[in-house]
Design a protein around this motif. Structure first.
Motif, PDB file in Angstrom:
ATOM      1  N   GLU A 244      -6.623 -10.236   2.146  1.00 43.91           N
ATOM      2  CA  GLU A 244      -5.923  -9.812   1.204  1.00 43.91           C
ATOM      3  C   GLU A 244      -4.969  -8.323   1.675  1.00 43.91           C
ATOM      4  O   GLU A 244      -5.324  -7.390   1.924  1.00 43.91           O
ATOM      5  N   GLY A 245      -4.003  -8.968   1.923  1.00 39.75           N
ATOM      6  CA  GLY A 245      -2.506  -7.714   1.894  1.00 39.75           C
ATOM      7  C   GLY A 245      -1.530  -7.246   1.256  1.00 39.75           C
ATOM      8  O   GLY A 245      -1.088  -8.351   0.893  1.00 39.75           O
ATOM      9  N   ILE A 246      -1.254  -6.571   0.860  1.00 39.95           N
ATOM     10  CA  ILE A 246       0.388  -5.983   0.084  1.00 39.95           C
ATOM     11  C   ILE A 246       1.476  -5.693   1.577  1.00 39.95           C
ATOM     12  O   ILE A 246       1.373  -4.662   2.268  1.00 39.95           O
ATOM     13  N   PHE A 247       2.383  -6.709   1.509  1.00 41.87           N
ATOM     14  CA  PHE A 247       3.743  -5.401   2.651  1.00 41.87           C
ATOM     15  C   PHE A 247       4.483  -4.958   1.659  1.00 41.87           C
ATOM     16  O   PHE A 247       4.980  -4.799   0.929  1.00 41.87           O
ATOM     17  N   ASP A 248       4.676  -3.903   2.468  1.00 45.84           N
ATOM     18  CA  ASP A 248       5.415  -2.774   2.842  1.00 45.84           C
ATOM     19  C   ASP A 248       6.415  -2.575   3.815  1.00 45.84           C
ATOM     20  O   ASP A 248       6.391  -2.207   4.533  1.00 45.84           O
ATOM     21  N   PRO A 249       7.597  -3.223   3.622  1.00 51.29           N
ATOM     22  CA  PRO A 249       9.044  -3.554   3.732  1.00 51.29           C
ATOM     23  C   PRO A 249       9.245  -1.703   4.552  1.00 51.29           C
ATOM     24  O   PRO A 249      10.400  -1.791   5.221  1.00 51.29           O
ATOM     25  N   ILE A 250       8.796  -1.262   4.222  1.00 45.14           N
ATOM     26  CA  ILE A 250       9.249   0.148   4.294  1.00 45.14           C
ATOM     27  C   ILE A 250       8.695   1.068   5.495  1.00 45.14           C
ATOM     28  O   ILE A 250       9.512   1.387   6.658  1.00 45.14           O
ATOM     29  N   THR A 251       7.565   0.402   5.876  1.00 46.79           N
ATOM     30  CA  THR A 251       7.095   1.091   6.933  1.00 46.79           C
ATOM     31  C   THR A 251       6.666  -0.275   7.476  1.00 46.79           C
ATOM     32  O   THR A 251       6.548  -0.145   9.484  1.00 46.79           O
ATOM     33  N   ARG A 252       7.039  -1.293   7.248  1.00 50.38           N
ATOM     34  CA  ARG A 252       7.330  -2.098   8.073  1.00 50.38           C
ATOM     35  C   ARG A 252       5.863  -3.136   8.529  1.00 50.38           C
ATOM     36  O   ARG A 252       4.778  -2.707   9.452  1.00 50.38           O
ATOM     37  N   SER A 253       4.819  -2.914   7.759  1.00 48.22           N
ATOM     38  CA  SER A 253       3.051  -3.371   7.882  1.00 48.22           C
ATOM     39  C   SER A 253       3.346  -3.657   6.258  1.00 48.22           C
ATOM     40  O   SER A 253       3.669  -3.504   5.570  1.00 48.22           O
ATOM     41  N   VAL A 254       2.060  -4.907   6.140  1.00 43.48           N
ATOM     42  CA  VAL A 254       1.001  -4.804   5.940  1.00 43.48           C
ATOM     43  C   VAL A 254      -0.724  -3.884   5.632  1.00 43.48           C
ATOM     44  O   VAL A 254      -1.307  -3.891   6.414  1.00 43.48           O
TER      45      VAL A 254
END
Length: 399
Positions: A63-73
């Motif tokens: 499982e991973g959380i999407f972070d749109p600010i850093t464009r990463s999971v």
């Protein structure tokens, strides 16, 4: 070859074998999925004859959380972090250079002697030894030069200072000086004789950062990653992931404005095409910003050998009018200067990497509808071509 220690040929075949065998054991699986072969039996032999197989495919679910600010999971579970790193070298520790080893370094700092060094600590130690070797060699050469000058002043003889010999340390003979040992052991004070204070356990605050290309490859191609929505913490569907990753690379808009439309020249699509292409061919693909390139290619992974190839992604529009009307200014989509190419090639030649220009052809809008961008089926309309660039050195390439 190291500047501090001789090559493996001169050290013998068994030197470093324990560490190499340990890496082969830890990083035995090139991907998170595992294929379990059943034991030999008559049924298995019959099925193999018919072209069937009883091989069981074990796919972990991280499982991973999407972070749109850093464009990463972000993968926060330490179990999932080590699994993704040790089975394919996916992601990067946010508090480490590459391997997520922050917790191991903190634990090592508490121990006294005989600690197991992490990869970052080994690299730092080698760099310190290499720096000390250069200082010792420079001091030895300066001492030989001073001795020759003194002989000339007293005896009038001209002696050419030697740059090699017993007095000049070489990479094969130099060894770091041992740590000084105090002559008299320090007498413990009353405070030191007291029982040691029990230290609090260290909380692992490091997480694994997956690029959007790595995350989508794990979620779509391997089906071993669940991406969570950062607002609701609910699992995102594959369609939601596909749209969110594309929108994360588009210019931001004001909240009242509608979401920007999808485009064929979206940076996520172009970079994912390259990432998926080389991953499917068995290469380990990592970011190459350290060497001014987009990607680095490893045969097995960073713990085994250095990257052999450095890749620069160069988008090409199938229709030149699409580039003129596009709202995105893609990097390297326009012709670049020869000085830029020479600089990038020289940087990677110095670290013994072959520079590859990866040309990604963007399909024309005139022959495809934008609706095809709603699914990964659009990837089949992109093409990848490679051009190898080598730096010409006249003194070395006469043969």
């Amino acid at each position: 070859m190291s500047m501090i220690t001789p090559s493996t040929r001169s050290r013998g075949p068994n030197k470093g074998g324990a560490r190499r065998n340990e890496n082969n054991r830890i990083y035995a699986n090139p991907l998170p999925i595992i294929f379990n072969e059943p034991p030999p039996s008559r049924i298995r032999s019959v099925l193999n004859t018919l072209g069937l197989s009883l091989t069981e495919v074990v796919s972990p679910h991280c499982e991973g959380i999407f972070d749109p600010i850093t464009r990463s999971v972000w993968v926060t579970s330490s179990k999932h972090t080590m699994l993704l790193w040790r089975r394919g070298f996916f992601g990067k520790g946010d508090l480490s250079r590459s391997e997520p080893s922050w917790l191991a370094r903190q634990i090592n700092n508490r121990r006294v002697g005989g600690k197991q060094m992490t990869s970052e600590e080994v690299t730092a130690k080698r760099r310190a030894e290499r720096r000390q070797f250069k200082l010792d060699r420079a001091a030895a050469i300066a001492a030989v030069a001073a001795e020759a000058e003194a002989i000339f002043e007293t005896e009038g003889r001209v002696i050419k200072p030697a740059l090699s010999g017993p007095a000049i340390p070489s990479a094969a003979t130099w060894r770091p000086a041992p740590a000084p040992v105090p002559e008299t052991p320090a007498t413990p004070t009353l405070e030191e004789e007291e029982e040691p204070v029990e230290l609090e356990p260290i909380e692992d605050i490091e997480h694994l950062q997956l690029t959007l290309q790595e995350a989508f490859f794990l979620a779509w191609s391997l089906d071993c990653l669940t991406v969570l929505d950062p607002h609701t913490n609910d699992a995102m569907t594959l369609k939601q992931i596909w749209h969110a990753f594309q929108i994360a690379h588009l210019p931001p808009t004001l909240p009242p404005a509608p979401s920007p439309p999808l485009q064929f020249d979206n940076p996520f699509l172009i970079n994912y095409v390259v990432y998926h292409h080389y991953r499917s061919l068995g290469w380990v693909v990592k970011g190459g910003i350290k060497f001014c390139v987009d990607y680095l290619l490893y045969k097995r992974g960073p713990v085994f050998t250095h990257a052999e190839f450095a890749m620069v992604v160069c988008p090409i529009y199938e229709d030149s009018e699409d580039q003129e009307t596009s709202s995105l200014d893609l990097q390297n989509s326009s012709p670049f200067a020869w000085s830029w190419l020479s600089t990038i090639n020289r940087v990677n030649s110095q670290v013994q990497k072959t520079l590859i220009l990866v040309y990604v052809t963007i399909p024309a809008r005139s022959r495809l509808s934008l609706d095809i961008l709603n699914t990964p089926a659009c990837l089949q309309h992109y093409s990848v071509r490679e051009v190898t660039i080598r730096r010409f050195i006249p003194a070395r390439m006469r043969d």
